[in-house]
Design a protein around this motif. Structure first.
Motif, short mmCIF file in Angstrom:
data_model
loop_
_atom_site.label_atom_id
_atom_site.label_comp_id
_atom_site.label_asym_id
_atom_site.label_seq_id
_atom_site.Cartn_x
_atom_site.Cartn_y
_atom_site.Cartn_z
N VAL A 1 0.85 -1.27 -0.05
CA VAL A 1 -0.04 -0.14 -0.01
C VAL A 1 1.00 1.17 -0.04
N LEU A 2 1.98 1.14 0.83
CA LEU A 2 2.81 2.50 0.67
C LEU A 2 3.63 2.65 -0.33
N ASP A 3 3.96 1.43 -1.04
CA ASP A 3 4.45 1.74 -2.33
C ASP A 3 3.32 2.25 -3.39
N GLY A 4 2.29 1.92 -3.15
CA GLY A 4 1.21 2.73 -4.01
C GLY A 4 1.14 4.16 -3.83
N VAL A 5 1.35 4.50 -2.56
CA VAL A 5 1.40 5.87 -2.02
C VAL A 5 2.51 6.68 -2.63
N GLU A 6 3.70 6.14 -2.37
CA GLU A 6 5.07 6.63 -2.97
C GLU A 6 4.95 6.78 -4.59
N THR A 7 4.08 6.00 -5.12
CA THR A 7 4.34 6.02 -6.68
C THR A 7 3.31 6.75 -7.23
N ASP A 8 2.21 7.10 -6.42
CA ASP A 8 0.89 7.67 -6.82
C ASP A 8 0.07 6.70 -7.64
N ALA A 9 -0.06 5.36 -7.23
CA ALA A 9 -0.67 4.52 -8.18
C ALA A 9 -2.17 4.59 -7.99
N ALA A 10 -2.83 4.78 -9.26
CA ALA A 10 -4.29 4.87 -9.08
C ALA A 10 -5.04 3.56 -8.41
N TYR A 11 -4.48 2.43 -8.75
CA TYR A 11 -4.87 1.21 -8.32
C TYR A 11 -3.83 0.38 -7.45
N ILE A 12 -4.39 -0.21 -6.38
CA ILE A 12 -3.31 -0.99 -5.69
C ILE A 12 -3.98 -2.34 -5.68
N ALA A 13 -3.48 -3.26 -6.16
CA ALA A 13 -3.96 -4.89 -6.21
C ALA A 13 -3.09 -5.69 -5.12
N THR A 14 -3.26 -6.87 -4.91
CA THR A 14 -2.79 -8.00 -4.12
C THR A 14 -2.43 -9.23 -4.80
#
Length: 289
Positions: free
Chosen positions: A243-256
């Motif tokens: 999740v924090l990787d998604g924040v760091e890269t401003d990802a629109a979508y974060i999937a697992t």
């Protein structure tokens, strides 16, 4: 992605995480603390909050715990004021609290609609309304993560109430992302697949006493979900880092995980086929007229 949309300065920031004492929320809290953030943790369970504080004793100087029913707007406003006074202005928001519940269509219930939507959808909105004005006024880049589910992407037998709430979180997040971009506020939506949490047991504990008895089908859905989460679920700590990787890269979508990709493609093809049919059908009607 452009470099000006990358967020890496977690140290000294204040984050707020709902459903943060357990499961994915706990994983996010631990990841934030590792990066030096101050973290306001909200959870409906006082016992879970106390256990979290005990487990993370070394970090309690940067940890604030708040008992919160995210569906209660007045209670949410009080928690938001408290975290701001105690930890500072919130610039990272994780609307993570949720339940995995539904009813049979033969037992439609306003009580259950209000319960599921109150937590899964209105709980997300209550977080946005509580903290977004401060984010808009902030000079820092801010970020919001809203937890949906794979059930927000594809109907897969998880119950119509749960699907409806999670689909709505996707639409809310996508629209907010576009509308908040020029304020330097990123918005991501998280689609967890199976994660090793106790969400099913927690959900059962929160079910309203006025709710109709669960049908055998809904009971089976929840029993199966509980078994799958425990046996095949990803580590909450690993998901917290994701999740924090998604924040760091401003990802629109974060999937697992990627297992739903073939089914998503089939759904997209079916929607596309319906649109093509509409063009052909209406064109034919026009020539007849």
């Amino acid at each position: 992605m452009t470099t000006d949309r990358v967020l890496t300065d977690f140290e000294g920031r204040t984050a707020f995480v709902t459903g943060g004492a357990r499961g994915i929320g706990r994983g996010i809290v631990k990841a934030l603390l590792r990066r030096g953030a101050r973290v306001g943790v909200a959870d409906i369970s006082v016992d879970a909050l106390e256990q979290l504080r005990e487990d993370l004793g070394a970090d309690t100087g940067r940890l604030g715990c708040y008992q919160l029913d995210v569906a209660d707007r007045a209670q949410y406003a009080e928690a938001a004021s408290a975290v701001q006074a105690e930890l500072g202005d919130v610039t990272l928001l994780f609307n993570n609290a949720g339940v995995i519940d539904s009813v049979s269509p033969t037992k439609l219930s306003y009580a259950m609609w209000d319960h599921v939507m109150g937590i899964n959808l209105e709980g997300v909105y209550n977080g946005v309304q509580s903290f977004l004005p401060g984010m808009i006024a902030s000079e820092q880049r801010c970020h919001i993560v809203n937890t949906s589910s794979e059930a927000g992407l594809l109907e897969a037998g998880s119950g119509f109430l749960y699907h409806a709430s999670k689909y709505a979180v996707v639409g809310l997040s996508e629209a907010l992302r576009r509308e908040l971009a020029h304020f330097q506020i990123g918005v991501s939506v998280l689609f967890p697949g199976p994660v090793a949490t106790d969400i099913v047991q927690n959900t059962r504990g929160l079910r309203p006493t006025s709710a109709p008895a669960q049908s055998s089908r809904v009971t089976q859905i929840l029993d199966t979900a509980h078994e799958v989460l425990k046996a095949q679920g990803a580590s909450p700590d690993a998901v917290g880092e994701l999740v924090l990787d998604g924040v760091e890269t401003d990802a629109a979508y974060i999937a697992t995980r990627s297992e739903l990709l073939p089914y998503l493609r089939l759904r997209t093809e079916a929607v596309g086929a319906a649109m093509t049919h509409a063009d052909e059908f209406l064109a034919c009607q026009s020539t007849r007229a």
